[in-house]
Scaffold this active site. Sequence first.
Site, PDB file in Angstrom:
ATOM      1  N   LYS A  53       0.939  -1.263   0.152  1.00  0.00           N
ATOM      2  CA  LYS A  53      -0.108   0.067   0.055  1.00  0.00           C
ATOM      3  C   LYS A  53       0.999   1.164  -0.041  1.00  0.00           C
ATOM      4  O   LYS A  53       1.482   1.685   0.823  1.00  0.00           O
ATOM      5  CB  LYS A  53      -0.991  -0.094   1.261  1.00  0.00           C
ATOM      6  CG  LYS A  53      -1.907   1.246   1.041  1.00  0.00           C
ATOM      7  CD  LYS A  53      -2.142   1.919   2.497  1.00  0.00           C
ATOM      8  CE  LYS A  53      -1.830   3.200   2.440  1.00  0.00           C
ATOM      9  NZ  LYS A  53      -1.648   4.325   1.540  1.00  0.00           N
ATOM     10  N   GLU A 110       8.983  16.978  15.294  1.00  0.00           N
ATOM     11  CA  GLU A 110       9.189  16.802  13.780  1.00  0.00           C
ATOM     12  C   GLU A 110       8.273  17.630  12.907  1.00  0.00           C
ATOM     13  O   GLU A 110       7.302  17.603  12.837  1.00  0.00           O
ATOM     14  CB  GLU A 110       8.941  15.291  13.042  1.00  0.00           C
ATOM     15  CG  GLU A 110       9.577  14.925  12.050  1.00  0.00           C
ATOM     16  CD  GLU A 110       9.358  13.525  11.468  1.00  0.00           C
ATOM     17  OE1 GLU A 110       8.099  12.903  11.821  1.00  0.00           O
ATOM     18  OE2 GLU A 110      10.398  12.801  10.872  1.00  0.00           O
ATOM     19  N   GLY A 124       6.683   5.532   8.277  1.00  0.00           N
ATOM     20  CA  GLY A 124       5.780   6.713   8.270  1.00  0.00           C
ATOM     21  C   GLY A 124       6.002   7.560   9.465  1.00  0.00           C
ATOM     22  O   GLY A 124       7.039   7.214  10.381  1.00  0.00           O
ATOM     23  N   CYS A 144      13.454  11.531   6.893  1.00  0.00           N
ATOM     24  CA  CYS A 144      13.224  11.115   8.316  1.00  0.00           C
ATOM     25  C   CYS A 144      14.542  11.493   9.069  1.00  0.00           C
ATOM     26  O   CYS A 144      14.549  11.793  10.402  1.00  0.00           O
ATOM     27  CB  CYS A 144      12.751   9.929   8.697  1.00  0.00           C
ATOM     28  SG  CYS A 144      13.856   8.681   7.627  1.00  0.00           S
ATOM     29  N   GLU A 180       9.422   1.772  11.150  1.00  0.00           N
ATOM     30  CA  GLU A 180      10.077   2.849  10.891  1.00  0.00           C
ATOM     31  C   GLU A 180       9.543   4.266  11.171  1.00  0.00           C
ATOM     32  O   GLU A 180       8.898   4.407   9.981  1.00  0.00           O
ATOM     33  CB  GLU A 180      10.944   2.556   9.749  1.00  0.00           C
ATOM     34  CG  GLU A 180      11.746   1.471   9.587  1.00  0.00           C
ATOM     35  CD  GLU A 180      13.096   1.275  10.602  1.00  0.00           C
ATOM     36  OE1 GLU A 180      13.485   2.266  11.243  1.00  0.00           O
ATOM     37  OE2 GLU A 180      13.656   0.039  10.850  1.00  0.00           O
TER      38      GLU A 180
HETATM   39  P1  NAP Z   1       2.137   8.766   7.549  1.00  0.00           P
HETATM   40  O1  NAP Z   1       1.251   9.875   7.352  1.00  0.00           O
HETATM   41  O2  NAP Z   1       2.215   8.194   8.742  1.00  0.00           O
HETATM   42  O3  NAP Z   1       1.877   7.630   6.341  1.00  0.00           O
HETATM   43  C1  NAP Z   1       2.820   6.776   5.759  1.00  0.00           C
HETATM   44  C2  NAP Z   1       1.934   5.623   5.479  1.00  0.00           C
HETATM   45  O4  NAP Z   1       0.993   5.100   6.274  1.00  0.00           O
HETATM   46  C3  NAP Z   1       1.377   6.000   4.248  1.00  0.00           C
HETATM   47  O5  NAP Z   1       1.004   5.074   3.140  1.00  0.00           O
HETATM   48  C4  NAP Z   1      -0.285   6.437   4.725  1.00  0.00           C
HETATM   49  O6  NAP Z   1      -1.321   6.348   3.637  1.00  0.00           O
HETATM   50  C5  NAP Z   1      -0.365   5.160   5.573  1.00  0.00           C
HETATM   51  N1  NAP Z   1      -1.329   5.150   6.825  1.00  0.00           N
HETATM   52  C6  NAP Z   1      -2.226   6.640   7.191  1.00  0.00           C
HETATM   53  N2  NAP Z   1      -3.025   6.405   8.102  1.00  0.00           N
HETATM   54  C7  NAP Z   1      -3.081   5.004   8.071  1.00  0.00           C
HETATM   55  C8  NAP Z   1      -3.788   4.076   9.053  1.00  0.00           C
HETATM   56  N3  NAP Z   1      -4.811   4.500   9.822  1.00  0.00           N
HETATM   57  N4  NAP Z   1      -3.674   2.628   8.867  1.00  0.00           N
HETATM   58  C9  NAP Z   1      -2.702   2.211   7.923  1.00  0.00           C
HETATM   59  N5  NAP Z   1      -2.168   3.088   7.145  1.00  0.00           N
HETATM   60  C10 NAP Z   1      -2.197   4.504   7.244  1.00  0.00           C
HETATM   61  O7  NAP Z   1       3.617   9.460   7.025  1.00  0.00           O
HETATM   62  P2  NAP Z   1       4.003  10.149   5.652  1.00  0.00           P
HETATM   63  O8  NAP Z   1       3.547  11.589   6.001  1.00  0.00           O
HETATM   64  O9  NAP Z   1       3.715   9.265   4.554  1.00  0.00           O
HETATM   65  O10 NAP Z   1       5.608  10.013   5.812  1.00  0.00           O
HETATM   66  C11 NAP Z   1       6.263  11.012   6.689  1.00  0.00           C
HETATM   67  C12 NAP Z   1       6.690  10.550   7.971  1.00  0.00           C
HETATM   68  O11 NAP Z   1       7.417   9.357   7.795  1.00  0.00           O
HETATM   69  C13 NAP Z   1       7.546  11.145   8.902  1.00  0.00           C
HETATM   70  O12 NAP Z   1       7.334  11.109  10.269  1.00  0.00           O
HETATM   71  C14 NAP Z   1       8.921  10.647   8.643  1.00  0.00           C
HETATM   72  O13 NAP Z   1       9.947  10.639   9.633  1.00  0.00           O
HETATM   73  C15 NAP Z   1       8.629   9.194   8.387  1.00  0.00           C
HETATM   74  N6  NAP Z   1       9.797   8.464   7.790  1.00  0.00           N
HETATM   75  C16 NAP Z   1      10.359   7.482   8.455  1.00  0.00           C
HETATM   76  C17 NAP Z   1      11.376   6.886   8.131  1.00  0.00           C
HETATM   77  C18 NAP Z   1      12.322   5.889   8.739  1.00  0.00           C
HETATM   78  O14 NAP Z   1      12.856   5.157   8.286  1.00  0.00           O
HETATM   79  N7  NAP Z   1      12.281   5.956   9.864  1.00  0.00           N
HETATM   80  C19 NAP Z   1      11.881   6.968   6.479  1.00  0.00           C
HETATM   81  C20 NAP Z   1      10.907   7.797   5.857  1.00  0.00           C
HETATM   82  C21 NAP Z   1       9.949   8.436   6.463  1.00  0.00           C
HETATM   83  P3  NAP Z   1      -1.826   7.643   3.034  1.00  0.00           P
HETATM   84  O15 NAP Z   1      -0.664   8.225   2.094  1.00  0.00           O
HETATM   85  O16 NAP Z   1      -2.683   7.204   2.251  1.00  0.00           O
HETATM   86  O17 NAP Z   1      -2.180   8.806   4.199  1.00  0.00           O
END
Ligand code: NAP
Length: 512
Positions: free
Chosen positions: A195, A403, A248, A304, A270
């Site tokens: 997904k 963040e 995420g 991240c 992560e």
């Molecule tokens: P996000 O809003 O948490 O979304 C991540 C993924 O989760 C997306 O595919 C999102 O779908 C999905 N999602 C959202 N709500 C969900 C739910 N209730 N159940 C299951 N899945 C759900 O994060 P983002 O804005 O895409 O990315 C930014 C974040 O990722 C930052 O906090 C960053 O630090 C973190 N990140 C961490 C790493 C690491 O390796 N530690 C690497 C990269 C990014 P939708 O897109 O459809 O909302």
Amino acid sequence: MAVTQANPQLNFEIKPSAFSKQSQFLNYIDGQWVPAKSGKTFESRNPAEPSDLVGVFPACGPEDVNAAVAAAKKAYERWRLYPAPKRGEILFKAGQILVERKEQLAREMTREMGKVLAEARGDVQEVIDMTFYAAGEGRRMFGQTVPSELQNKFAMSVRVPLGVVGLITPWNFPMAIPSWKLMPALICGNTCVLKPASDTPLLSHRLVEILEEAGLPKGVVNVVYGSGREVGEPLMAHKDVSLISFTGSTDIGRRVNEACAPTFKRVSLEMGGKNAIIIMDDANLDLAVDGVLWGAFGTSGQRCTAASRVIVHQAVHAQVRDKLKKRIGELKLGYGLNPEVKVGPVVNEAAMKKILEYIEIGKSEGAELIAGGARDTQAGSGWFVQPTLFDNVKSTMRIAQEEIFGPVTALIPVGSFAEAIEVANGIAFGLSTAIYTKNVNQAFTALRDLDSGLCYVNAPTIGAEVHLPFGGTKDTGNGHRDAGTTALDVFSEWKSLYVDYSDKLQRAQIDD
Ligand code: NAP
């Protein structure tokens, strides 16, 4: 959808013909390209130029997830028996196709996600690296042979796949992060339901097209597009899914953890970061400033591992601030396909508003705005935020703790090495930290004492390589690591095997 030629910002090699004419995209389930069962769709748009429609994707729901999991479950019975070196051959072929298409994929990534072309090329290169790395594991995936405590008995351990795995990915590395999950999962013998983030579905689509072209059997990888609520939630609740690998935000990661608990799924998380670069009084300051610019403003701060805190020794504080201010003023914002542009847009309007709100919070908390601080409408019609520097930030302020995920960084002056370490560790996250110093004792003490999954000396907080473990401590992760051989630990189980060739009953711990 064609990119308009009227806007001079966009008038460099971005003729409509530069991109594929395909604008309608489909799920990939059981080797077929299919729409959402509901027929609903959503749009993906260019964040540098929101009038540019990148593509229309299926907006799926639980029934599509069920179909994808059923296909993956069926395919698993054959895929798990397919020899790992043969799985590797498919990945090697996919890697070769990726190499051939690197430039085209990078340009599509810049258009859909916004990162500048050089960084988009890096993202695709990471996919190539991970694909070849995982492919090679097909001929390694080492287990252990150990002596048995009994005579004429052989003991060993092997890795076995988990079954159907669910992969949920963010938008900031639109192809690299899906590949970090898909490739190790596949080489271990799992089948997958991916997904991707709703902001960047195109690059996952391209990755799966390439895997299909490389000869991956039908049902082994399935992609379902749609929101976290409509696709992510049913995937996490599905009884036939053995693992959720999630990258995420920490907020959603917490939800993933809860949602997977009732079915005892393995969960690999992560999540977010609030990473710091420490600049000591003996550092090469020009090198450190280069590192801060790249660490804080690369990918418009949407990594991240982005350096959103700069902890600077008071003896060099003024010099670092002045150098940074000057260099930030030289950064060109705009559409990332323009080779002169160093900072692209942020991913969408909501992200831009959140970043601008944090800038207001910083001002209201008493931090001193040194550079940037506003939306940049000169850069184009998209979601551009000026690279922003705050000075005299206190480590307890929200802009030093939370963040922001945008091009904003905070200078935090400190009086000693010990204080620098304390401030660096004084946050909820633990992903990446860096120190600039020429003092080898300080460098090694920092490597020992910084509480984060990644630490750098004389390099910024970003720059991970695929063959080392990647992940963080505290609220950044739950103990697993992506990449490196540690990714195999996420996507496989250990099985201990005993062969007794003594022809008699031998009792462990009892017989001599
Ligand atoms: P996000 O809003 O948490 O979304 C991540 C993924 O989760 C997306 O595919 C999102 O779908 C999905 N999602 C959202 N709500 C969900 C739910 N209730 N159940 C299951 N899945 C759900 O994060 P983002 O804005 O895409 O990315 C930014 C974040 O990722 C930052 O906090 C960053 O630090 C973190 N990140 C961490 C790493 C690491 O390796 N530690 C690497 C990269 C990014 P939708 O897109 O459809 O909302």
